[in-house]
Scaffold this motif. Structure first.
Motif, mmCIF file in Angstrom:
data_model
loop_
_atom_site.group_PDB
_atom_site.id
_atom_site.type_symbol
_atom_site.label_atom_id
_atom_site.label_comp_id
_atom_site.label_asym_id
_atom_site.label_seq_id
_atom_site.Cartn_x
_atom_site.Cartn_y
_atom_site.Cartn_z
ATOM 1 N N UNK A 221 -4.945 3.045 -0.801
ATOM 2 C CA UNK A 221 -5.130 1.825 -1.602
ATOM 3 C C UNK A 221 -5.973 0.784 -0.882
ATOM 4 N N UNK A 222 -7.022 0.344 -1.549
ATOM 5 C CA UNK A 222 -7.819 -0.761 -1.048
ATOM 6 C C UNK A 222 -8.726 -0.453 0.112
ATOM 7 N N UNK A 223 -8.723 0.780 0.647
ATOM 8 C CA UNK A 223 -9.522 1.070 1.828
ATOM 9 C C UNK A 223 -10.775 1.872 1.502
ATOM 10 N N UNK A 224 -10.760 2.650 0.462
ATOM 11 C CA UNK A 224 -11.871 3.536 0.162
ATOM 12 C C UNK A 224 -12.721 2.938 -0.949
ATOM 13 N N UNK B 28 -4.006 -5.777 1.058
ATOM 14 C CA UNK B 28 -3.903 -5.103 -0.238
ATOM 15 C C UNK B 28 -2.676 -5.654 -0.963
ATOM 16 N N UNK B 29 -2.892 -6.187 -2.137
ATOM 17 C CA UNK B 29 -1.785 -6.671 -2.957
ATOM 18 C C UNK B 29 -1.137 -7.936 -2.442
ATOM 19 N N UNK B 30 -1.803 -8.635 -1.511
ATOM 20 C CA UNK B 30 -1.234 -9.850 -0.918
ATOM 21 C C UNK B 30 -2.335 -10.893 -0.842
ATOM 22 N N UNK B 31 -2.027 -12.137 -1.230
ATOM 23 C CA UNK B 31 -2.979 -13.225 -1.086
ATOM 24 C C UNK B 31 -3.000 -13.739 0.338
ATOM 25 N N UNK B 32 -4.094 -14.390 0.721
ATOM 26 C CA UNK B 32 -4.189 -14.908 2.092
ATOM 27 C C UNK B 32 -3.228 -16.058 2.339
ATOM 28 N N UNK C 77 0.824 -1.207 0.000
ATOM 29 C CA UNK C 77 0.000 0.000 0.000
ATOM 30 C C UNK C 77 0.859 1.259 0.000
ATOM 31 N N UNK C 78 1.941 1.215 0.764
ATOM 32 C CA UNK C 78 2.827 2.377 0.848
ATOM 33 C C UNK C 78 3.564 2.623 -0.459
ATOM 34 N N UNK C 79 3.845 1.549 -1.187
ATOM 35 C CA UNK C 79 4.583 1.667 -2.441
ATOM 36 C C UNK C 79 3.671 1.734 -3.667
ATOM 37 N N UNK C 80 2.372 1.718 -3.454
ATOM 38 C CA UNK C 80 1.454 1.801 -4.592
ATOM 39 C C UNK C 80 1.708 3.112 -5.335
ATOM 40 N N UNK D 199 -5.083 3.308 9.413
ATOM 41 C CA UNK D 199 -5.716 2.071 9.851
ATOM 42 C C UNK D 199 -4.829 0.867 9.559
ATOM 43 N N UNK D 200 -4.246 0.843 8.371
ATOM 44 C CA UNK D 200 -3.325 -0.256 8.030
ATOM 45 C C UNK D 200 -2.106 -0.236 8.950
ATOM 46 N N UNK D 201 -1.600 0.947 9.225
ATOM 47 C CA UNK D 201 -0.417 1.052 10.088
ATOM 48 C C UNK D 201 -0.741 0.538 11.493
ATOM 49 N N UNK D 202 -1.914 0.894 12.007
ATOM 50 C CA UNK D 202 -2.329 0.435 13.329
ATOM 51 C C UNK D 202 -2.387 -1.087 13.374
#
Length: 820
Positions: free
Chosen positions: A618-621, A776-780, A450-453, A690-693
Motif C-alpha cells: 500500500x502506498x509504496x508502488x 499511508x492512511x495518516x495525515x501529517x 498498511x498492514x490492515x489494508x 521499508x515501512x517496517x524498517x
C-alpha cells in the motif's frame, strides 16, 4: 608535550574517582554516537557511495514517460530511433532483468532457476567494465541467427565451475538452448540486480511482440553522457526525438517522452527520503545526548567550583582551566565514541535484518573508514558541545571570585544564569524528544494502516513457486497447456493440498503487467488516452486458492477452451468505473490483441466479477497508486510459459510441501527447475519491509530520546534541589508546609516540561511534513499520534520531576540552617 600528558593523566584520575558519572556520561554519548554511526553507514552505502563503474556519475537510466507512467519500460523500436538520432551520449544500450533455467550437473546438483540479464552487445562497454576472462559480446551476437553465447558472473563461475579457466568455451544448456560461455564478468557488475547470466538480444529481437512499437516488454535503456554534456541537455535532446516519433507514430507514441535520471539516483529513489529521515532522527538523539552530558559536566564543574576558584587565585589562567575541563570532556567523548562504534557494529546486524533483502546496496552496508571518519567528526563536535560550553561558563572570573568568597557552599551555584542555561538544555531535550515521538507515532500508525489494508484475498496457507518453461522445449501453446494441466493434477493429489492453480502477475510477486483496453461499441479514445487494466492470467481454481468469491456470474470452466471466443473475469472496481448501473455479465471488451490484429478476433466476453485485490504494498508502488482496474484471462486461452504455482494447504506450514511439489514437477520434466519459493504471507510481509524498517528504527530512536530527556530532566531537578537546600530549609523553618515545597519544586519542573512540549509540538508539526511521502492512511497532523506522544512524554517527564520534588520535602530545616 609533557604538560599535555600530565593533564591527560590528571583528567583520567579525576574521571576514575567518579566511576558512576563517567559510566553514565560515556554510555549516553555511546548511544548517540553509535546510532549516528550505524545509520550513517546505511546512508553511505545506499546514497553516497558511487556505483562501482568508471565515472559512474555519467551513467544515465532511460525510461519512457507517459500520462500514466512516470517511468515505464522502453519500446524496442523507440530505443533504436533514440540511439540513431541522439547526440548527448556516447551510446545507448538496452537491458532487462529475467531468469533462465539451467540443468543441474550430472549426479551432483538439481536444475536451477538463475537470474539473467538480457543486454545489447554494447552494454558492458557503456558500463565501462568488461569480462575479466574471455571476450565481451559483439554486435553479431545480437542477431537472431547468430552463434549462441553467454557471459557468466564471477559468483556463478565459482559455484558451477569451481573457478576453472576451462569454463571458457564450455557449452551450457540455458532455457533449452546450448550456449557457449565466452567470458566471466567481475563481481562488481550488479545491474540488472540479482543476475548471474547475461545473454545477448538474439532470440528477443526475433519475437513478434518485441518488434511492435506500441509494446513495452520490460526494457530499460542505459546511456553514458559525453564529456561536457549535462543531464538536462541530453534529456532535452531525447525529448525532441520523442516528439518527432510522436508526430510520425501517433497511434503508438502519443504523449510519450523520456525519463532520464542518473543511474545511482534512480537506484535509490524509493529509499532516499526514508533513510535521510532516519539520519535526521539519530541527529536529534545525539543532540539530546550531548545536552545531557553537557548538563552533567556543568553540574560536576559547579560541584568543583571552589577547587577551580583556588586554582585561579593561585595564578591559573582561564585558558588553563578551560583546557583541563576540556581534557576531561575529551576523554569522556573518546570513551563514548569507542563504545559507540561497538554499539553500531552490534546494531547494524539488526538494521540489516529489517532492510529489503532484494536491494543489494542495503546489504553492502558496513562500518568502513568513511564511517569511522564520520564517527571521529561527530565525536569532535560532541566533545566541543559537552565540554567547551560548560568550561567557558564555569571558568568566568566573576563566577570564580564569587565562589571563592562564598566558600562554594552558598547560593544557587552561580545564580540564575547557570540555572537558566541548564533549563534551556532540558527544554531543548524535551522538544527534540517530542519531535521524534510524534514522528514514530505517525509511522507506527502508517504501518498499522498498511498492514490492515484490505487485500481482497486470504494469504494464509498459500505456497508460491515460480515455474518457467523454456521456449526451446515448449514451443507450442499445446505443450505449455499440457504441462500445466499435468502439474496441477499431480499437485492436487498430494495429501494435505486443498487446491492448486497457476497465475501470471499474481499479488505480491514483484511483477506488473498492465494493458490498455476498449469497451466494445463505445467511441475510440484518442491515442495515448486509452484506459488500462492490470492483467492476470490464471487457471480455473485460482480464485479458490486465493479465497476469492465469485461475486457475480461464474468462474472459468470447461466451456472456456482454446480456439473459442475468449472469456474475461473483471473485478468490482472495473464494474463501478465502466459499467455503473449495468449488469456486467455478457458485456464485451476489446483488449490490445483484438485492436492490433487484422482481422481482429472476437472481443472478450465478461463471464464473472470478483473482489478487487491489492497486488502491491500500500502506498509504496507507483502501479498500486495508479489504482488500475483488473482483468483475469483464462490460462488455456492464453498459454504462458512463466507462471506462479499457487497451492493452498489444509493445515500446517506450506513450506513443508515443497519437497513433494518438486517431486511432482520432476516426474513430468526432470530438467525443469523451480524458481522463487515462498509463501503468500511472507510475500505480503516482505512488501512492507521499508515501512517496517522506518517504523522500528524511528520508534527505537524516539524511545531512546525519551529516556535520555527524562534522565536529563531528573538530573537538573535533583541538582536544583541539592543547591537550594538552604533556601528550602529556611522556607520550612518559617512555616512552609511540605506540600508547598513539593508544589514549588514540581511546578518548576512542570514549567520546563510545558515549554519543551510547546516548542516540540511546533517542531513536530513542521517536521511531520517531511514524512508525507512515506505515510499511508495518516495525515501529517494526526491528532491521536500527537496526543499519544505528548501524554507519553509528559508522564515520563512528570515522574522524573516527582522524585526530586519528594526529596525536597524531606529537607530537615535545622540541618539546613546549621550548615550556614
Amino acid at each position: 608535550m609533557p604538560n599535555f600528558f600530565g593533564e591527560l593523566r590528571h583528567a583520567a584520575r579525576l574521571l576514575g574517582k567518579n566511576p558512576g558519572f563517567t559510566a553514565i556520561a560515556a554510555l549516553t554519548l555511546a548511544l548517540g554516537i553509535g546510532a549516528n554511526t550505524a545509520i550513517f553507514s546505511v546512508v553511505n552505502a545506499l546514497l553516497l557511495r558511487p556505483l562501482p563503474y568508471p565515472h559512474s556519475e555519467q551513467l544515465v537510466l532511460l525510461r519512457e514517460r507517459s500520462d500514466v507512467f512516470e517511468s515505464g519500460s522502453v519500446s524496442y523500436p523507440n530505443y533504436l530511433d533514440w540511439r540513431a538520432a541522439q547526440r548527448g551520449f556516447t551510446d545507448l544500450a538496452l537491458f532487462r532483468r529475467g531468469a533462465v533455467n539451467v540443468p543441474g550437473t550430472t549426479g551432483e546438483s538439481a536444475p536451477e532457476r538463475i537470474g539473467c540479464g538480457r543486454v545489447s552487445a554494447n552494454y558492458f562497454g557503456i558500463l565501462g567494465v568488461g569480462p575479466k576472462f574471455g571476450r565481451d559480446f559483439m554486435e553479431a551476437d545480437d542477431l537472431p541467427n547468430s552463434n549462441k553465447v553467454a557471459l557468466i558472473t564471477d559468483a556463478l563461475w565459482h559455484r558451477r565451475f569451481g573457478g576453472s579457466p576451462a569454463a571458457i568455451g564450455q557449452k551450457v544448456l540455458i532455457d533449452g538452448v546450448s550456449r557457449e560461455i565466452i567470458g566471466v564478468l567481475p563481481a562488481i557488475i550488479r545491474l540488472p540486480r540479482l543476475c548471474e547470466i547475461y545473454l545477448p538480444l538474439d532470440e528477443v529481437r526475433a519475437e513478434e511482440g518485441v518488434l511492435l512499437r506500441g509494446n513495452h516488454p520490460g526494457f530499460s535503456a542505459l546511456g553514458r553522457l559525453k564529456p561536457g554534456v549535462t543531464l538536462e541537455q541530453a534529456r532535452a535532446d531525447l525529448n525532441n526525438i520523442a516528439m518527432e516519433l510522436e508526430r510520425r507514430y501517433p497511434d503508438d507514441d502519443a504523449g510519450r517522452r523520456v525519463n532520464a535520471r542518473i543511474l545511482l539516483e534512480s537506484a535509490v529513489a524509493d529509499y532516499r527520503q526514508g533513510v535521510w529521515l532516519l539520519f535526521a532522527a539519530t541527529g536529534c538523539v545525539l543532540l539530546i545526548a550531548c545536552a545531557n552530558v553537557a548538563n552533567l559536566q556543568l553540574s560536576r564543574a559547579l560541584a568543583r567550583s571552589r577547587e577551580l576558584a583556588v586554582r585561579a587565585a593561585l595564578g591559573a589562567s582561564r585558558w588553563q582551566l578551560v583546557r583541563q575541563l576540556m581534557m576531561e570532556s575529551s576523554l569522556l567523548v573518546f570513551l563514548g565514541a569507542v563504545a559507540g562504534v561497538l554499539f553500531s557494529l552490534w546494531s547494524l546486524d539488526a538494521i540489516l535484518a529489517l532492510t529489503p533483502a532484494t536491494v543489494p546496496r542495503f546489504q553492502e552496508t558496513r562500518i568502513d573508514w568513511v564511517a569511522l571518519a564520520f564517527t571521529t567528526g561527530i565525536a569532535v563536535i560532541a566533545g566541543l558541545v559537552v565540554g567547551l560550553w560548560p568550561a567557558l561558563r564555569i571558568s568566568r572570573q566573576a563566577s570564580l571570585s564569587l565562589d571563592l568568597h562564598e566558600g562554594g557552599e552558598r547560593g544557587s551555584s552561580g545564580g540564575l544564569h547557570r540555572q537558566r542555561a541548564r533549563s534551556m538544555l532540558v527544554v531543548s531535550q524535551v522538544a527534540l524528544a517530542l519531535v521524534l515521538l510524534a514522528a514514530a507515532g505517525l509511522t507506527l500508525q502508517s504501518f498499522w494502516h498498511a498492514q490492515r489494508a484490505p487485500l481482497g484475498f486470504d494469504p494464509s496457507n498459500i505456497l508460491s513457486l515460480q515455474i518457467s518453461l523454456p521456449k526451446a522445449r515448449y514451443d507450442k501453446d499445446e505443450k505449455v497447456t499440457a504441462f500445466n494441466a499435468q502439474l496441477l493434477e499431480k499437485v492436487r493429489a498430494i495429501p494435505g493440498v486443498s487446491a492448486a492453480a497457476t497465475g501470471v502477475n499474481v499479488p505480491f510477486d514483484d511483477t506488473e503487467w498492465d494493458s490498455y483496453f476498449h469497451l466494445t461499441g463505445t467511441p475510440t479514445p484518442p491515442p495515448g488516452k486509452e484506459p488500462s487494466a492490470e492483467v492476470n492470467i490464471v487457471s480455473a481454481d485460482y480464485f479458490r486458492v486465493m479465497g476469492m468469491p465469485i461475486v457475480r456470474g461464474r468462474g472459468f470452466g470447461p466451456q472456456d477452451v482454446a480456439g473459442q471466443p475468449r472469456s474475461v473475469i473483471i473485478d468490482e472496481s472495473f464494474v463501478r468505473r465502466y459499467f455503473p448501473g449495468k449488469d456486467p455479465i455478457g458485456q464485451k471488451i476489446d483488449d490490445n490483441q483484438t485492436l492490433k490484429k487484422d482481422p481482429p478476433p472476437p472481443p472478450l466476453t465478461v463471464v464473472g466479477v470478483v473482489p478487487r485485490t491489492r497486488n502491491e504494498a500500500p502506498g509504496e508502488n507507483n502501479v498500486e497508486k495508479l489504482n488500475f482496474v483488473q482483468m483475469y484471462f483464462y490460462e488455456p486461452q492464453y498459454a504462458q510459459e512463466q507462471n506462479s504455482l499457487l497451492i493452498r494447504v489444509s493445515s500446517g506450514d506450506p513450506l513443508a510441501f515443497v519437497g513433494a511439489v518438486k517431486r511432482a514437477i520432476e516426474a513430468i520434466d526432470p530438467d525443469q527447475p523451480v524458481g522463487v519459493i515462498s509463501t503468500m504471507e511472507k510475500n505480503v510481509a516482505a512488501s512492507l519491509a521499508t515501512r517496517r524498517l522506518l517504523m522500528v528504527l524511528l520508534a527505537t530512536f524516539a524511545s531512546l530520546a525519551l529516556v535520555l530527556a527524562s534522565v536529563g530532566l531528573y538530573g537538573v531537578m535533583a541538582l536544583n534541589v541539592a543547591q537550594r537546600m538552604r533556601e528550602l530549609g529556611i522556607r520550612m523553618a518559617l512555616g512552609a508546609a511540605r506540600a508547598d515545597v513539593f508544589r514549588l519544586v514540581l511546578g518548576q519542573g512542570m514549567f520546563l516540561i510545558a515549554v519543551g512540549l510547546a516548542l516540540g509540538l511546533a517542531g513536530a508539526a513542521a517536521a511531520s511534513r517531511a514524512l508525507t511521502s512515506v505515510l499511508y492512511g495518516v495525515g501529517t497532523l494526526d491528532l491521536p499520534a500527537f496526543a499519544v506522544a505528548v501524554v507519553s512524554l509528559a508522564l515520563v517527564a512528570l515522574l522524573a520531576c516527582i522524585l526530586p520534588a519528594r526529596r525536597a520535602t524531606q529537607v530537615d530545616p535545622i540541618i539546613a540552617l546549621r550548615a550556614e
